[in-house]
Design an enzyme around this catalytic site. Structure first.
Site, PDB file in Angstrom:
ATOM      1  CG  HIS A 177      -4.095   1.687  -1.623  1.00  0.00           C
ATOM      2  ND1 HIS A 177      -4.885   2.760  -1.905  1.00  0.00           N
ATOM      3  CD2 HIS A 177      -4.922   0.723  -1.182  1.00  0.00           C
ATOM      4  CE1 HIS A 177      -6.134   2.463  -1.639  1.00  0.00           C
ATOM      5  NE2 HIS A 177      -6.198   1.231  -1.213  1.00  0.00           N
TER       6      HIS A 177
HETATM    7  C1  UD1 Z   1      -6.630  -2.188   2.616  1.00  0.00           C
HETATM    8  C2  UD1 Z   1      -7.969  -2.541   1.984  1.00  0.00           C
HETATM    9  C3  UD1 Z   1      -8.361  -1.496   0.963  1.00  0.00           C
HETATM   10  C4  UD1 Z   1      -8.289  -0.096   1.541  1.00  0.00           C
HETATM   11  C5  UD1 Z   1      -6.890   0.116   2.102  1.00  0.00           C
HETATM   12  C6  UD1 Z   1      -6.703   1.501   2.673  1.00  0.00           C
HETATM   13  C7  UD1 Z   1      -8.385  -4.945   1.767  1.00  0.00           C
HETATM   14  C8  UD1 Z   1      -8.446  -6.082   0.809  1.00  0.00           C
HETATM   15  N1  UD1 Z   1      -7.872  -3.821   1.275  1.00  0.00           N
HETATM   16  O1  UD1 Z   1      -5.635  -2.295   1.605  1.00  0.00           O
HETATM   17  O2  UD1 Z   1      -9.672  -1.755   0.510  1.00  0.00           O
HETATM   18  O3  UD1 Z   1      -8.540   0.841   0.521  1.00  0.00           O
HETATM   19  O4  UD1 Z   1      -6.667  -0.870   3.109  1.00  0.00           O
HETATM   20  O5  UD1 Z   1      -5.396   1.722   3.099  1.00  0.00           O
HETATM   21  O6  UD1 Z   1      -8.773  -5.087   2.898  1.00  0.00           O
HETATM   22  N2  UD1 Z   1       1.010  -2.280   5.926  1.00  0.00           N
HETATM   23  C9  UD1 Z   1       1.894  -1.679   6.796  1.00  0.00           C
HETATM   24  N3  UD1 Z   1       1.377  -1.031   7.875  1.00  0.00           N
HETATM   25  C10 UD1 Z   1       0.051  -0.949   8.112  1.00  0.00           C
HETATM   26  C11 UD1 Z   1      -0.836  -1.568   7.227  1.00  0.00           C
HETATM   27  C12 UD1 Z   1      -0.347  -2.220   6.129  1.00  0.00           C
HETATM   28  O7  UD1 Z   1       3.092  -1.708   6.612  1.00  0.00           O
HETATM   29  O8  UD1 Z   1      -0.334  -0.332   9.122  1.00  0.00           O
HETATM   30  C13 UD1 Z   1       1.544  -2.963   4.720  1.00  0.00           C
HETATM   31  C14 UD1 Z   1       1.867  -4.402   4.914  1.00  0.00           C
HETATM   32  O9  UD1 Z   1       3.043  -4.645   4.226  1.00  0.00           O
HETATM   33  C15 UD1 Z   1       0.725  -5.113   4.213  1.00  0.00           C
HETATM   34  C16 UD1 Z   1       0.353  -4.141   3.115  1.00  0.00           C
HETATM   35  O10 UD1 Z   1       0.617  -2.856   3.672  1.00  0.00           O
HETATM   36  O11 UD1 Z   1       1.102  -6.350   3.740  1.00  0.00           O
HETATM   37  C17 UD1 Z   1      -1.074  -4.209   2.686  1.00  0.00           C
HETATM   38  O12 UD1 Z   1      -1.970  -4.009   3.787  1.00  0.00           O
HETATM   39  P1  UD1 Z   1      -3.426  -4.657   3.757  1.00  0.00           P
HETATM   40  O13 UD1 Z   1      -4.137  -4.338   4.976  1.00  0.00           O
HETATM   41  O14 UD1 Z   1      -3.341  -6.082   3.359  1.00  0.00           O
HETATM   42  O15 UD1 Z   1      -4.138  -3.972   2.526  1.00  0.00           O
HETATM   43  P2  UD1 Z   1      -4.115  -2.466   2.039  1.00  0.00           P
HETATM   44  O16 UD1 Z   1      -3.302  -2.419   0.795  1.00  0.00           O
HETATM   45  O17 UD1 Z   1      -3.766  -1.517   3.123  1.00  0.00           O
END
Ligand code: UD1
Length: 361
Positions: free
Chosen positions: A206
């Protein structure tokens, strides 16, 4: 009564919050307020952890949701500020290296509230990684540093930070030490996926460097598709989105068993019974090490250098060739020092905070 505001927002932070809040409740009389930033919001990315790990429901949810690093950080700053003004905590506690971590640390520091950082001092030494920026910002602003590893202590010292730095061990593993029965009966979970113990690999992917770079993701999936055993691939929403937006589903061949994000205990069962783990998640590398399962890291670096030094993990990077080569030649080391903690890391943190407040009076 001293008040602590604990700020979390993303999946790996719920896993750290669970043992810390338990230890704080059992060994101190602090007032505890949980703020969920809402960075993760899907049931399987958030609520499932509160339920499975018996974490009290958050007192506040800032409902920040998805967005760029700048959007998430600035939205948290805006929404957390009035919460801090209303609650007037004596300390803000932050966990790990997500956007929620650095935003809450900045918010606390600006309002002159001591910030305690759980998982302090880790570094990946590459500022193009969003988590590295969060690590640096948080450690520049924190007051108390709880380091999971000696490397964490050394990194802080190298940047001139030596006051209130404590080697506590990793709190995430406290949960595993205390709840072995939760992952000792694998049958139901393995049967559901038609798997036999040690005859499959467990994979996650991820990190932005892998999901925002299509070539990297292609290389990784090509390797998964060519391995000698099936690969259970628990797909993060970010990765799922990249796969569908770029029509990459054809890379998911018959050797790859796709799964939605999993709950914490099912994840532990699948890690523990796998032959090896392939991942770019720091949390999963640690958990695999705890279960004495080797990992191949599909990222260019890791902050968990102790695991590399003990040879329980090796860095392949997002390269098909390296992944396949390392998987073929990998031999599990004979020694395992369980060097990331003794299961009492959160209790140590609670005691240190107690002493900090007593000396401050
Ligand atoms: C975040 C953390 C990372 C951690 C990871 C664990 C940062 C920079 N990154 O990354 O360090 O290892 O979480 O999972 O803070 N999304 C959903 N549903 C959710 C959450 C996210 O659909 O409940 C999707 C959205 O499209 C979003 C993407 O995932 O744009 C990324 O989510 P985001 O919170 O920005 O970062 P992670 O990749 O989850």
């Amino acid at each position: 009564m001293k008040k602590i505001l604990l700020v979390v927002g993303a999946r790996p932070q719920f896993v750290k919050l669970a043992p810390v809040i338990k230890a704080l409740k059992e060994t101190t009389s602090f007032g505890l307020t949980i703020v969920h930033t809402g960075q993760h919001y899907d049931y399987m990315m958030s609520q499932v952890f509160f339920t499975e790990l018996a974490i009290p429901e958050p007192n506040y949810n800032l409902e920040v949701g998805s967005g760029s690093q700048i959007f998430q950080i600035s939205d948290i700053l805006t929404k957390l500020t009035p919460v801090i003004q209303a609650e007037k905590p004596d300390m803000i506690m932050v966990f790990g290296d997500t956007n929620s971590t650095s935003a809450a640390a900045l918010c606390g520091a600006v309002q002159q509230i001591p910030v305690a950082h759980v998982e302090a001092g880790l570094r990946e030494f590459d500022k193009s990684i969003p988590e590295e920026i969060n690590k640096l910002v948080t450690d520049a602003l924190a007051t108390l540093y709880f380091c999971p590893t000696p490397t964490g202590v050394k990194n802080l010292s190298n940047s001139g930070i030596t006051d209130h730095v404590y080697l506590t061990g990793d709190v995430g593993l406290d949960l595993l030490f205390a709840n072995r029965q939760k992952f000792s009966n694998p049958e139901q979970c393995l049967d559901k996926l038609n798997l036999s113990s040690k005859k499959y690999y467990f994979a996650t992917c991820h990190r932005a460097s892998n999901t925002n770079n299509i070539d990297n993701l292609k290389n990784i999936l090509t390797a998964f598709g060519q391995l000698d055993y099936p690969v259970v691939f628990a797909v993060h929403p970010r990765t799922s989105k990249t796969l569908s937006e770029n029509n990459l589903q054809h890379l998911i061949n018959k050797n790859i068993i796709l799964s939605e994000p999993l709950g914490f205990w099912d994840t532990q069962i699948l890690i523990k019974n796998s032959k090896m783990v392939l991942t770019d998640s720091g949390g999963i590398i640690k958990e695999a090490y705890f279960h004495k399962v080797p990992s191949i890291i599909i990222d260019k670096q890791t902050e968990w250098v102790e695991i590399i030094d003990e040879a329980w993990a090796a860095i392949a990077g997002p390269s098909t060739e390296n992944i396949l080569k390392l998987m073929t030649n990998f031999e599990s080391p004979l020694n395992h020092n369980q060097s990331l903690g003794d299961g009492r890391s959160a209790v140590k943190i609670a005691q240190i905070i107690n002493e900090y407040f007593q000396h401050k009076k």
